[in-house]
Design a protein around this motif. Sequence first.
Motif: not given
Length: 315
Positions: A147-148, A170-172, A261-263
């Motif tokens: 997640a982070d 999910r992040r980039r 947004a990605p987050d």
Amino acid sequence: MVTGGFHQHRHTGPREPAPWPHPVGVIPSRAQCFQQRAEADRLRAVIDQGGTAVLCQVLSGMGGVGKTQLAAGYARTAWDTGSLDVMVWITANSRSSVVAAYAQAGVELCCADPDDPPQAARTFLAWLTPKPGQRPCRWLIILDDVADPADLQRLWPPTSPHGRTLLTTRRRDAALSGEGRRLVEVGRFTKAQAVHYLTTSLAAHGRTEPSDQLTALAADLGHLPLALAQAAAYLIDSRDSAASYRNLLADEEATVLADLAPDALPDETDHHPRRHMVPVHRPRRHPPPRRPGQTHAPPRRPARCQRHPPGRPDR
């Protein structure tokens, strides 16, 4: 090989380190009607190339596109072919879950103290680092649903010619594509994959639908694996036709979710249910009438994201 749902065990440390090959954690079961995809071919090529390939692969994409299933297929192939000595599957949606999984691996493989998880986790990471004269260990660490990226500070697996890391998120963030890491974008199904998924899912339950209707339905749902899985489950449970389902969608007020947004993109876990909404239509406020002889009403929410059905292809 261990497959199925996720779980963590806590027990006292073994008197001796677990013999190799040894898995820690549980690989998710293969989804029914799993679709072969280009991303899976790329990951398989990494396995075939062994130590000459990039050592960390990061599967990135919005929720519902199938990142977890791709990672599970990668892990299952590596394990089944006998190319691994140690495989650790981690549901990595928090820093504490990563530490707990590393600690469990440390207990099982390094006889670490189970009463001191942070130290057991550090022991395991140190054990992964190659050392002169030490028997090489071919390991694979899967960090699913990160997640982070900040949660992985000081918790990234070490660089090793014998080890590989696979991460889904999910992040980039730039931190995910640094030296030795390759970002692999995972998108929605292609048109052919989406239609094939609907066709085979329905056929498994003795159902057939006109190909043009399935093609149109797949397009209505944006070829998103999660939405397709829910549509197939609805058609099977309600015995409605694809045309009726499309009419049901068209009759409702359309609500499309904008990309966030990605987050804040839709998650693939059940920790944030509102993130499971897909860009389709609102459901009816009242269930459709029962058919003659039908003992129960069909599901009320054909299009709104519900809890994921078993064996779904979206994860």
